[in-house]
Motif scaffolding. Sequence first.
Motif, PDB file in Angstrom:
ATOM      1  N   ARG A 274     -13.273  15.571  -3.882  1.00  0.00           N
ATOM      2  CA  ARG A 274     -13.066  15.960  -2.493  1.00  0.00           C
ATOM      3  C   ARG A 274     -11.724  15.455  -1.969  1.00  0.00           C
ATOM      4  O   ARG A 274     -11.625  14.793  -0.927  1.00  0.00           O
ATOM      5  CB  ARG A 274     -14.198  15.440  -1.607  1.00  0.00           C
ATOM      6  N   MET A 275     -10.651  15.794  -2.705  1.00  0.00           N
ATOM      7  CA  MET A 275      -9.315  15.377  -2.326  1.00  0.00           C
ATOM      8  C   MET A 275      -8.703  16.401  -1.374  1.00  0.00           C
ATOM      9  O   MET A 275      -8.841  17.617  -1.561  1.00  0.00           O
ATOM     10  CB  MET A 275      -8.428  15.223  -3.561  1.00  0.00           C
ATOM     11  N   LEU A 276      -7.998  15.916  -0.358  1.00  0.00           N
ATOM     12  CA  LEU A 276      -7.358  16.774   0.631  1.00  0.00           C
ATOM     13  C   LEU A 276      -5.847  16.611   0.528  1.00  0.00           C
ATOM     14  O   LEU A 276      -5.331  15.498   0.537  1.00  0.00           O
ATOM     15  CB  LEU A 276      -7.827  16.403   2.034  1.00  0.00           C
ATOM     16  N   PHE A 277      -5.144  17.739   0.444  1.00  0.00           N
ATOM     17  CA  PHE A 277      -3.693  17.730   0.301  1.00  0.00           C
ATOM     18  C   PHE A 277      -3.019  17.924   1.657  1.00  0.00           C
ATOM     19  O   PHE A 277      -3.512  18.661   2.519  1.00  0.00           O
ATOM     20  CB  PHE A 277      -3.244  18.836  -0.653  1.00  0.00           C
ATOM     21  N   SER A 278      -1.868  17.301   1.805  1.00  0.00           N
ATOM     22  CA  SER A 278      -1.060  17.489   3.003  1.00  0.00           C
ATOM     23  C   SER A 278      -0.269  18.784   2.900  1.00  0.00           C
ATOM     24  O   SER A 278       0.179  19.160   1.807  1.00  0.00           O
ATOM     25  CB  SER A 278      -0.089  16.320   3.163  1.00  0.00           C
ATOM     26  N   PRO A 279      -0.049  19.454   4.020  1.00  0.00           N
ATOM     27  CA  PRO A 279       0.931  20.547   3.991  1.00  0.00           C
ATOM     28  C   PRO A 279       2.311  20.006   3.637  1.00  0.00           C
ATOM     29  O   PRO A 279       2.611  18.827   3.872  1.00  0.00           O
ATOM     30  CB  PRO A 279       0.907  21.080   5.430  1.00  0.00           C
ATOM     31  N   ASP A 280       3.145  20.861   3.062  1.00  0.00           N
ATOM     32  CA  ASP A 280       4.546  20.520   2.861  1.00  0.00           C
ATOM     33  C   ASP A 280       5.284  20.802   4.167  1.00  0.00           C
ATOM     34  O   ASP A 280       5.008  21.787   4.853  1.00  0.00           O
ATOM     35  CB  ASP A 280       5.153  21.360   1.735  1.00  0.00           C
TER      36      ASP A 280
ATOM     37  N   ARG B 132       1.511  26.740  -1.614  1.00  0.00           N
ATOM     38  CA  ARG B 132       0.673  25.550  -1.786  1.00  0.00           C
ATOM     39  C   ARG B 132      -0.220  25.281  -0.574  1.00  0.00           C
ATOM     40  O   ARG B 132      -0.944  24.281  -0.556  1.00  0.00           O
ATOM     41  CB  ARG B 132       1.579  24.331  -2.031  1.00  0.00           C
ATOM     42  N   PHE B 133      -0.174  26.153   0.420  1.00  0.00           N
ATOM     43  CA  PHE B 133      -0.854  25.858   1.673  1.00  0.00           C
ATOM     44  C   PHE B 133      -2.372  25.940   1.567  1.00  0.00           C
ATOM     45  O   PHE B 133      -3.082  25.159   2.215  1.00  0.00           O
ATOM     46  CB  PHE B 133      -0.370  26.806   2.784  1.00  0.00           C
ATOM     47  N   ASP B 134      -2.904  26.853   0.775  1.00  0.00           N
ATOM     48  CA  ASP B 134      -4.360  27.037   0.724  1.00  0.00           C
ATOM     49  C   ASP B 134      -5.095  25.752   0.372  1.00  0.00           C
ATOM     50  O   ASP B 134      -6.195  25.507   0.873  1.00  0.00           O
ATOM     51  CB  ASP B 134      -4.724  28.134  -0.284  1.00  0.00           C
ATOM     52  N   ARG B 135      -4.497  24.918  -0.478  1.00  0.00           N
ATOM     53  CA  ARG B 135      -5.178  23.692  -0.909  1.00  0.00           C
ATOM     54  C   ARG B 135      -5.251  22.656   0.202  1.00  0.00           C
ATOM     55  O   ARG B 135      -5.927  21.631   0.047  1.00  0.00           O
ATOM     56  CB  ARG B 135      -4.462  23.102  -2.127  1.00  0.00           C
TER      57      ARG B 135
ATOM     58  N   TYR C 238       0.826  -1.204   0.000  1.00  0.00           N
ATOM     59  CA  TYR C 238       0.000   0.000   0.000  1.00  0.00           C
ATOM     60  C   TYR C 238       0.863   1.258   0.000  1.00  0.00           C
ATOM     61  O   TYR C 238       1.664   1.480   0.918  1.00  0.00           O
ATOM     62  CB  TYR C 238      -0.925  -0.001   1.219  1.00  0.00           C
ATOM     63  N   LEU C 239       0.685   2.069  -1.049  1.00  0.00           N
ATOM     64  CA  LEU C 239       1.368   3.360  -1.177  1.00  0.00           C
ATOM     65  C   LEU C 239       0.443   4.474  -0.713  1.00  0.00           C
ATOM     66  O   LEU C 239      -0.700   4.565  -1.156  1.00  0.00           O
ATOM     67  CB  LEU C 239       1.730   3.624  -2.648  1.00  0.00           C
ATOM     68  N   THR C 240       0.925   5.326   0.157  1.00  0.00           N
ATOM     69  CA  THR C 240       0.200   6.548   0.472  1.00  0.00           C
ATOM     70  C   THR C 240       0.966   7.722  -0.124  1.00  0.00           C
ATOM     71  O   THR C 240       2.132   7.611  -0.476  1.00  0.00           O
ATOM     72  CB  THR C 240       0.048   6.754   1.982  1.00  0.00           C
ATOM     73  N   SER C 241       0.300   8.871  -0.232  1.00  0.00           N
ATOM     74  CA  SER C 241       0.937  10.034  -0.837  1.00  0.00           C
ATOM     75  C   SER C 241       0.519  11.286  -0.085  1.00  0.00           C
ATOM     76  O   SER C 241      -0.093  11.219   0.994  1.00  0.00           O
ATOM     77  CB  SER C 241       0.557  10.142  -2.315  1.00  0.00           C
ATOM     78  N   SER C 242       0.822  12.444  -0.649  1.00  0.00           N
ATOM     79  CA  SER C 242       0.507  13.719  -0.004  1.00  0.00           C
ATOM     80  C   SER C 242      -0.895  14.205  -0.345  1.00  0.00           C
ATOM     81  O   SER C 242      -1.215  15.373  -0.104  1.00  0.00           O
ATOM     82  CB  SER C 242       1.542  14.779  -0.391  1.00  0.00           C
ATOM     83  N   VAL C 243      -1.724  13.328  -0.896  1.00  0.00           N
ATOM     84  CA  VAL C 243      -3.127  13.663  -1.142  1.00  0.00           C
ATOM     85  C   VAL C 243      -3.977  12.455  -0.756  1.00  0.00           C
ATOM     86  O   VAL C 243      -3.599  11.316  -1.019  1.00  0.00           O
ATOM     87  CB  VAL C 243      -3.366  14.073  -2.612  1.00  0.00           C
ATOM     88  N   VAL C 244      -5.095  12.712  -0.065  1.00  0.00           N
ATOM     89  CA  VAL C 244      -5.996  11.636   0.337  1.00  0.00           C
ATOM     90  C   VAL C 244      -7.409  11.973  -0.109  1.00  0.00           C
ATOM     91  O   VAL C 244      -7.778  13.138  -0.254  1.00  0.00           O
ATOM     92  CB  VAL C 244      -5.990  11.396   1.869  1.00  0.00           C
ATOM     93  N   SER C 245      -8.206  10.940  -0.303  1.00  0.00           N
ATOM     94  CA  SER C 245      -9.626  11.115  -0.550  1.00  0.00           C
ATOM     95  C   SER C 245     -10.350  11.201   0.786  1.00  0.00           C
ATOM     96  O   SER C 245     -10.055  10.439   1.711  1.00  0.00           O
ATOM     97  CB  SER C 245     -10.165   9.934  -1.366  1.00  0.00           C
ATOM     98  N   THR C 246     -11.302  12.134   0.906  1.00  0.00           N
ATOM     99  CA  THR C 246     -12.079  12.252   2.140  1.00  0.00           C
ATOM    100  C   THR C 246     -13.281  11.312   2.152  1.00  0.00           C
ATOM    101  O   THR C 246     -14.069  11.338   3.103  1.00  0.00           O
ATOM    102  CB  THR C 246     -12.554  13.700   2.328  1.00  0.00           C
ATOM    103  N   GLU C 247     -13.398  10.495   1.117  1.00  0.00           N
ATOM    104  CA  GLU C 247     -14.488   9.519   1.038  1.00  0.00           C
ATOM    105  C   GLU C 247     -14.503   8.612   2.268  1.00  0.00           C
ATOM    106  O   GLU C 247     -13.481   8.095   2.708  1.00  0.00           O
ATOM    107  CB  GLU C 247     -14.287   8.668  -0.231  1.00  0.00           C
TER     108      GLU C 247
END
Length: 340
Positions: free
Chosen positions: A276-282, A264-267, A198-207
């Motif tokens: 409805r994708m949520l991005f991680s802060p850098d 990139r913080f606003d996203r 399982y790969l995770t990344s800096s964006v997740v689905s809020t589903e």
Amino acid sequence: MPRRGEPLRKLGFLTIGRFDDANPGPGIEETLEVIERAEALGFDSVWLRDRHLQPGISSPVAIMAAASQRTSRIELGTAVIPLGLENPFRLAEDLATVDVLSGGRVNPGVSVGTPMMYDHYKTALYPDTHDVEDFSKERVLRLLRALRGEPVSDFEGVVGIERFTRRVQPHSPGLADRVWYGGGLESAKWAGDQGVNYLTSSVVSTEGTESRDFATIQGEQIDAYRAHHPRPESARVSQGLVIIPTDSATDDQIRRYREYAASRFDRTTSPQGPRRMLFSPDYVGTSDELADQLFEHAGFQRADEMAVALPFSFEEADYRQIVTDLAERLGPRLGWTPTA
């Protein structure tokens, strides 16, 4: 799973492999040199992005093939190959060939779904079948069956002087166990059910969650993956975040890194787009600061490995500084030990 005092098992990083489309050679060579340097610094893995119709890595399997001949130990991964642009039969042949060449170091990360910008090139990709192509998870299953050596042909025998087999050649035992998949909550459960990594990344689905905190959502998805995996104790989970250590950075680099993260913080404040994708802060800071933040991160606490995502638009000197600090400063603070 790394909490303070517990070691991070593996550390790597993810690169886009940028090049000048008018003169791609130097950029591609730079990517290969980055992989060589990563091995020398003791990293466990390097992961290649896959970008089509862009001046970045469009053929990660070819890059891995070249890198396999210039390294001897480091794992070579893809994050990720979009299977909508691939024939799983042919991809299995290529992956197995490079895995044999590398001595079993290939980690294929894959995704499914309609390819990005598909309407603009679908007739070039699939002239006669672009409207009926199946972009579901069945494409992953086809790849897995081929990599496992299951029959893809109903004929085995000799025709003239040529011998034919029922399975993809070459066959590389163990490669199917190194396939990775990422995605939201349902994809996490599906990956667990299939026994893939399982790969995770800096964006997740809020589903499927009421939370609006990135780390909490990522932690929930990893928990769901392990709960569905038939062998959770051996399941591999890799976390991918944009993390920029500044220990040896110049004042100018630190300023630019912080400006990049701020832009990139606003996203990261609310879910984005129809999915409805949520991005991680850098994450930008000294290795001591970053380690404190990561040990409190619900996703990091549940991962076994980390593949730090390098930013897209930095300079070669920036990447060199970041990668060096990851290996020599941040990694050891996370309990990771470089491989000699």
